[in-house]
Design an enzyme around this catalytic site. Structure first.
Site, PDB file in Angstrom:
ATOM      1  CB  CYS A 126      -0.917   0.007   1.224  1.00 30.16           C
ATOM      2  SG  CYS A 126      -1.927   1.484   1.334  1.00 30.16           S
ATOM      3  N   GLY A 127       0.782   2.027  -1.053  1.00 27.62           N
ATOM      4  CA  GLY A 127       1.623   3.203  -1.145  1.00 27.62           C
ATOM      5  C   GLY A 127       1.098   4.391  -0.384  1.00 27.62           C
TER       6      GLY A 127
END
Length: 285
Positions: A126-127
C-alpha cells in the site's frame, strides 16, 4: 541489476492420499517474486548528490519508469520535459547497487519539499498508508478527464482480464506479482508492467507513457489486477486516463475521487459481469 524473480529450495508437501495411503513431501526449486527497496532522489543540477525523496519496496525492473511515474503521479513534475536525466546509481557512494535512481530536474521545476506530514516511504502492499491525511495526497491533475468522450463496450472490458493474465509472464513463474495494463478502447494491450506493489506497477506504466511522450492517456483504459484504491485512482487522474478498471473491489475513497475527477471506475471485472461505480455513460451495453 536485480532480478525480477529468484529461485529458492522449498519443501513441497502434498497431503492428498496416494495410492499406498502415504502422504508425499519433496524438496524442489520454486520461483519467488523479488522485492527490494528503491530509493528515488530528485533535485536540480548541481554539486553533491540529490536528496532522497522516497523509498518504495518494488520488484526490480523498469526502475526509471517507476521513478518518473512516481514523480508525475505525486504532482512533483508535470511531464517528462521536467526531467533532465534519470539514471540508476552504482558505485562506492551507493553500495546497494542499482537500488537508487537519481533524477535531475529542469531548472524551472520547483525542488521537491519533503514534508514530515507526507511520508513518502511506501510498502509493496500500500503506497498511501504512510500519508498523514487525505488532503496531503489529493493532488490535482492538469488534465480534464471528465471531458474525455471515450466510450467502451462492456464486452471489450469483459475481455481485458484474460488478456492481462495471458501477458503476465512474471506471475506465471511466481504467482506473486500484481499487474497493470494499458489498453486501447478496442481492447488492444499497449503496455503491461508487473510488480509486487500495485501502485508500483501503475507508476511503471505511467512513467513509460511519460517517457514516450504519450501523456495525457486520453481514450485509453487502465486495468489493474487487484483492487482499486484511492491512490491508484489518483494516479489514473494524474495521467489523464478516463477509465480505471479492476478485477477486485474499489474503496469508498477511490469512488469519491473518481466521481470528483470524472474517471469511470469499474470494479469486480470478472467473467461477463462488472460494477460501474462512476461516470457510467462511458460503458456501453
Amino acid at each position: 541489476m536485480g532480478r525480477a524473480t529468484d529461485r529458492r529450495t522449498v519443501l513441497r508437501i502434498d497431503i492428498s492420499d496416494s495410492g499406498a495411503g502415504m502422504r508425499a513431501s519433496v524438496r524442489r526449486q520454486d520461483s519467488l517474486a523479488a522485492e527490494e527497496p528503491l530509493e528515488i532522489r530528485a533535485g536540480v543540477v548541481g554539486p553533491g548528490r540529490r536528496p532522497p525523496l522516497a523509498v518504495t519496496m518494488r520488484t526490480p525492473g523498469h526502475d526509471l519508469d517507476l521513478a518518473i511515474g512516481f514523480l508525475l503521479t505525486e504532482g512533483l513534475i508535470r511531464s517528462a520535459e521536467d526531467v533532465v536525466t534519470a539514471q540508476l546509481c552504482a558505485g562506492a557512494e551507493t553500495p546497494n547497487t542499482y537500488n537508487v535512481v537519481d533524477v535531475v530536474l529542469a531548472d524551472d521545476v520547483p525542488a521537491p519539499q519533503v514534508d514530515p506530514a507526507r511520508n513518502f516511504y511506501t510498502t509493496s502492499s500500500c503506497g498511501v498508508c504512510g500519508k498523514a491525511s487525505i488532503e496531503a495526497v489529493r493532488t490535482r491533475s492538469r488534465y480534464d478527464v471528465a471531458a474525455d468522450p471515450l466510450t467502451v463496450p462492456a464486452a471489450v472490458l469483459a475481455a481485458l482480464p484474460d488478456r492481462l493474465r495471458a501477458a503476465q509472464r512474471g506471475f506465471d513463474r511466481t504467482g506473486g506479482l500484481h499487474a497493470a495494463g494499458l489498453f486501447t478502447a478496442d481492447g488492444e494491450l499497449v503496455i503491461l508492467r508487473e510488480d509486487v506493489g500495485r501502485h508500483n506497477a501503475v507508476d511503471k506504466v505511467i512513467g513509460w507513457a511519460a517517457r514516450e511522450r504519450r501523456l495525457p492517456l486520453r481514450g485509453q483504459v487502465l486495468l489493474v489486477s487487484g483492487r482499486a484504491s484511492f491512490e491508484l485512482t489518483q494516479k489514473a487522474w494524474m495521467a489523464g486516463l478516463p477509465v480505471l478498471a479492476a478485477v477486485s473491489a474499489p474503496s469508498t475513497l477511490a469512488a469519491d475521487l473518481a466521481e470528483e475527477a470524472g474517471v469511470t471506475l469499474v470494479g469486480f471485472l470478472r467473467g461477463s459481469t462488472m460494477n460501474v461505480y462512476t461516470a457510467p455513460a462511458r460503458v456501453t451495453v
